[in-house]
Design a protein around this motif. Structure first.
Motif, PDB file in Angstrom:
ATOM      1  N   MET A   1       0.831  -1.188   0.000  1.00  0.00           N
ATOM      2  CA  MET A   1       0.000   0.000   0.000  1.00  0.00           C
ATOM      3  C   MET A   1       0.872   1.247   0.000  1.00  0.00           C
ATOM      4  SD  MET A   1      -3.166  -1.274   2.527  1.00  0.00           S
ATOM      5  CE  MET A   1      -2.740  -0.149   3.730  1.00  0.00           C
ATOM      6  N   LYS A   2       1.869   1.239   0.861  1.00  0.00           N
ATOM      7  CA  LYS A   2       2.765   2.386   0.949  1.00  0.00           C
ATOM      8  C   LYS A   2       3.482   2.598  -0.385  1.00  0.00           C
ATOM      9  CE  LYS A   2       6.810   3.959   3.535  1.00  0.00           C
ATOM     10  NZ  LYS A   2       7.990   3.714   2.728  1.00  0.00           N
ATOM     11  N   TYR A   3       3.982   1.510  -0.962  1.00  0.00           N
ATOM     12  CA  TYR A   3       4.707   1.576  -2.233  1.00  0.00           C
ATOM     13  C   TYR A   3       3.834   2.203  -3.317  1.00  0.00           C
ATOM     14  CZ  TYR A   3       7.090  -0.009  -6.452  1.00  0.00           C
ATOM     15  OH  TYR A   3       7.706  -0.055  -7.677  1.00  0.00           O
ATOM     16  N   PHE A   4       2.614   1.696  -3.471  1.00  0.00           N
ATOM     17  CA  PHE A   4       1.724   2.216  -4.509  1.00  0.00           C
ATOM     18  C   PHE A   4       1.359   3.677  -4.271  1.00  0.00           C
ATOM     19  CE2 PHE A   4       0.228  -2.348  -5.144  1.00  0.00           C
ATOM     20  CZ  PHE A   4       1.029  -2.533  -6.263  1.00  0.00           C
ATOM     21  N   GLU A   6       3.023   5.978  -2.921  1.00  0.00           N
ATOM     22  CA  GLU A   6       4.152   6.872  -3.183  1.00  0.00           C
ATOM     23  C   GLU A   6       4.507   6.972  -4.664  1.00  0.00           C
ATOM     24  OE1 GLU A   6       7.175   5.172  -0.721  1.00  0.00           O
ATOM     25  OE2 GLU A   6       6.552   6.314   1.040  1.00  0.00           O
ATOM     26  N   ARG A   7       4.143   5.982  -5.449  1.00  0.00           N
ATOM     27  CA  ARG A   7       4.614   5.919  -6.829  1.00  0.00           C
ATOM     28  C   ARG A   7       3.532   6.100  -7.893  1.00  0.00           C
ATOM     29  NH1 ARG A   7       7.791   3.390  -3.527  1.00  0.00           N
ATOM     30  NH2 ARG A   7      10.019   3.238  -3.863  1.00  0.00           N
ATOM     31  N   ILE A   8       2.302   5.912  -7.551  1.00  0.00           N
ATOM     32  CA  ILE A   8       1.236   5.995  -8.546  1.00  0.00           C
ATOM     33  C   ILE A   8       0.366   7.210  -8.250  1.00  0.00           C
ATOM     34  CG2 ILE A   8      -0.767   4.832  -9.544  1.00  0.00           C
ATOM     35  CD1 ILE A   8       0.546   2.173  -8.724  1.00  0.00           C
ATOM     36  N   PRO A   9       0.230   8.119  -9.222  1.00  0.00           N
ATOM     37  CA  PRO A   9      -0.595   9.318  -9.003  1.00  0.00           C
ATOM     38  C   PRO A   9      -2.087   8.984  -9.128  1.00  0.00           C
ATOM     39  CG  PRO A   9       0.311   9.362 -11.211  1.00  0.00           C
ATOM     40  CD  PRO A   9       0.874   8.138 -10.540  1.00  0.00           C
ATOM     41  N   ALA A  10      -2.622   8.391  -8.076  1.00  0.00           N
ATOM     42  CA  ALA A  10      -4.024   7.974  -8.085  1.00  0.00           C
ATOM     43  C   ALA A  10      -4.586   8.063  -6.674  1.00  0.00           C
ATOM     44  CB  ALA A  10      -4.141   6.541  -8.597  1.00  0.00           C
ATOM     45  N   ARG A  36      -0.355   8.478   5.810  1.00  0.00           N
ATOM     46  CA  ARG A  36      -0.639   8.674   4.379  1.00  0.00           C
ATOM     47  C   ARG A  36      -2.119   8.536   4.033  1.00  0.00           C
ATOM     48  NH1 ARG A  36       4.350   6.693   4.943  1.00  0.00           N
ATOM     49  NH2 ARG A  36       5.973   7.357   3.518  1.00  0.00           N
ATOM     50  N   PHE A  37      -2.906   8.026   4.942  1.00  0.00           N
ATOM     51  CA  PHE A  37      -4.310   7.748   4.641  1.00  0.00           C
ATOM     52  C   PHE A  37      -5.235   8.396   5.664  1.00  0.00           C
ATOM     53  CE2 PHE A  37      -1.948   4.185   2.851  1.00  0.00           C
ATOM     54  CZ  PHE A  37      -2.455   4.135   1.568  1.00  0.00           C
ATOM     55  N   GLY A  38      -6.433   8.702   5.224  1.00  0.00           N
ATOM     56  CA  GLY A  38      -7.465   9.189   6.125  1.00  0.00           C
ATOM     57  C   GLY A  38      -8.512   8.101   6.316  1.00  0.00           C
ATOM     58  N   VAL A  39      -9.125   8.086   7.461  1.00  0.00           N
ATOM     59  CA  VAL A  39     -10.159   7.094   7.755  1.00  0.00           C
ATOM     60  C   VAL A  39     -11.512   7.788   7.709  1.00  0.00           C
ATOM     61  CG1 VAL A  39     -11.083   5.511   9.496  1.00  0.00           C
ATOM     62  CG2 VAL A  39      -8.605   5.718   9.187  1.00  0.00           C
ATOM     63  N   ILE A  40     -12.409   7.217   6.973  1.00  0.00           N
ATOM     64  CA  ILE A  40     -13.786   7.713   6.917  1.00  0.00           C
ATOM     65  C   ILE A  40     -14.673   6.631   7.505  1.00  0.00           C
ATOM     66  CG2 ILE A  40     -15.678   8.469   5.429  1.00  0.00           C
ATOM     67  CD1 ILE A  40     -13.520   9.320   3.382  1.00  0.00           C
ATOM     68  N   GLU A  41     -15.219   6.910   8.658  1.00  0.00           N
ATOM     69  CA  GLU A  41     -16.078   5.924   9.311  1.00  0.00           C
ATOM     70  C   GLU A  41     -17.492   6.024   8.761  1.00  0.00           C
ATOM     71  OE1 GLU A  41     -15.813   5.525  13.516  1.00  0.00           O
ATOM     72  OE2 GLU A  41     -13.686   6.080  13.528  1.00  0.00           O
ATOM     73  N   THR A  42     -18.106   4.889   8.591  1.00  0.00           N
ATOM     74  CA  THR A  42     -19.480   4.870   8.099  1.00  0.00           C
ATOM     75  C   THR A  42     -20.434   4.649   9.270  1.00  0.00           C
ATOM     76  OG1 THR A  42     -19.383   2.496   7.661  1.00  0.00           O
ATOM     77  CG2 THR A  42     -18.800   3.976   5.848  1.00  0.00           C
ATOM     78  N   VAL A  43     -21.636   5.081   9.076  1.00  0.00           N
ATOM     79  CA  VAL A  43     -22.670   4.912  10.093  1.00  0.00           C
ATOM     80  C   VAL A  43     -23.898   4.314   9.427  1.00  0.00           C
ATOM     81  CG1 VAL A  43     -21.849   6.815  11.531  1.00  0.00           C
ATOM     82  CG2 VAL A  43     -23.510   7.265   9.740  1.00  0.00           C
TER      83      VAL A  43
END
Length: 132
Positions: A1-4, A6-10, A36-43
């Motif tokens: 996950m970290k690798y992708f 950092e290297r893929i503009p997506a 590197r990531f945000g968490v979006i909690e669902t309800v």
């Protein structure tokens, strides 16, 4: 996950249950991922017109010979209470009821039919917690 990341503009979207509690963000690598990531909690889905519309849409997809249109829409409040507003639980409940009525030959879903369907484990757990 970290690798992708950092290297893929997506934009990457990862989904899971209890990610934080299950170690995704634990340890050195986990802290790097968390940075590197945000968490979006669902309800759960609120009991609004949108819920009724969702129930109606699921009902329209049923191909049952004797099912009366808007039966489930009329039970939207009951369905929300029973499923806790969780779309997966609602889908499981309606699908289970549809299978039951096809197998018994009635081909129409009623409240009694719905009451006979066992809910998924998550919905049963939620119901037990709210009853306490």
């Amino acid at each position: 996950m970290k690798y992708f990341s950092e290297r893929i503009p997506a934009t990457f979207v990862y989904a899971g249950v209890d990610l934080e509690a299950n170690g995704l963000f634990a340890g050195t690598r986990g802290r790097q991922i968390a940075g590197r990531f945000g968490v979006i909690e669902t309800v759960s889905f609120p009991r609004t017109e949108e819920w009724t519309s969702l129930v109606s849409t699921l009902e329209q997809a049923l191909c049952l010979q004797h099912h009366r249109p808007s039966t489930l829409e009329g039970l939207a409040h009951y369905l929300h209470e029973r499923t806790g507003g969780m779309i997966g639980s609602l889908s499981h409940l309606i699908r289970g009821a549809a299978i039951d009525v096809i197998l018994d030959g009635t081909e129409k879903i009623t409240r009694k039919t719905l009451e006979g369907v066992k809910l998924d484990r998550a919905a049963q757990t939620r119901k037990t917690k709210t009853a306490s």
